[in-house]
Enzyme design. Structure first.
Site, PDB file in Angstrom:
ATOM      1  N   GLU A   2      50.053  38.605  43.761  1.00 32.56           N
ATOM      2  CA  GLU A   2      49.018  39.242  42.939  1.00 32.56           C
ATOM      3  C   GLU A   2      48.785  38.432  41.661  1.00 32.56           C
ATOM      4  O   GLU A   2      47.648  38.261  41.221  1.00 32.56           O
ATOM      5  CB  GLU A   2      49.431  40.675  42.597  1.00 32.56           C
ATOM      6  CG  GLU A   2      48.348  41.491  41.929  1.00 32.56           C
ATOM      7  CD  GLU A   2      47.147  41.773  42.814  1.00 32.56           C
ATOM      8  OE1 GLU A   2      46.017  41.470  42.364  1.00 32.56           O
ATOM      9  OE2 GLU A   2      47.316  42.283  43.930  1.00 32.56           O
ATOM     10  N   GLU A   5      41.497  33.642  40.692  1.00 33.03           N
ATOM     11  CA  GLU A   5      40.225  34.260  40.317  1.00 33.03           C
ATOM     12  C   GLU A   5      39.774  33.795  38.931  1.00 33.03           C
ATOM     13  O   GLU A   5      38.589  33.535  38.713  1.00 33.03           O
ATOM     14  CB  GLU A   5      40.342  35.786  40.355  1.00 33.03           C
ATOM     15  CG  GLU A   5      40.374  36.338  41.760  1.00 33.03           C
ATOM     16  CD  GLU A   5      40.404  37.859  41.796  1.00 33.03           C
ATOM     17  OE1 GLU A   5      40.571  38.503  40.736  1.00 33.03           O
ATOM     18  OE2 GLU A   5      40.249  38.401  42.897  1.00 33.03           O
TER      19      GLU A   5
END
Length: 159
Positions: A97, A104
């Site tokens: 994560e 991102e």
């Protein structure tokens, strides 16, 4: 109309050991906020974890579910190796994560506010990695937690 003749590109010679050290030193001098010691490195890492916790809903969900799974495994008196496996799979989900958040951010920095198909692919694949690790963690937790949990519930119902 005059044409400018461009000179051929400069070809540099392969770096020598002293030259490599000079390049690395130069790059490190130009790096932004280089960690001067191990403590500072840990501080930067903590900043990344803190950022993910504050801004990423899924990171907070994964932390909560992982803590619940580890707490339940301790409550059910699972073997230390089983608790470790649950901890490792939960940690893997959190690590992925964090990588997903980093990817991102880099993609957003690169493409700014525009759409690009390769940016979508990068983001989707990073999210897919988190999803795969989450499925594995759920499978591991279910395999290790459900049998003793059912036994506990059955013994409570029968008494």
């Amino acid at each position: 109309m005059s044409q400018q003749v461009s000179s051929p590109p400069q070809v540099s010679s392969p770096p020598t050991p002293n030259r490599i050290e000079a390049v690395v030193t130069k790059q490190r001098e130009l790096s932004w906020q280089v960690a001067s010691n191990l403590f500072v490195s840990f501080k930067y890492a903590w900043c990344g974890i803190s950022y993910a916790f504050q801004t990423q809903r899924n990171f907070r969900i994964h932390i909560s579910v992982g803590a619940l799974a580890i707490g339940l495994s301790v409550f059910l008196h699972l073997k230390p190796v089983e608790i470790s496996v649950i901890g490792i799979t939960s940690g893997l989900v959190l690590a992925l994560e964090l990588l997903n958040t980093a990817i991102e951010s880099i993609v957003d920095l690169t493409v700014k506010q525009t759409y690009h198909e390769l940016a979508k692919i990068a983001k989707d694949c990073a999210a897919g990695a988190v999803l795969v690790s989450t499925f594995v963690a759920v499978l591991v937790a279910a395999t290790l937690l459900l049998p003793p949990l059912f036994s506990l519930v059955l013994s409570a119902v029968q008494s």
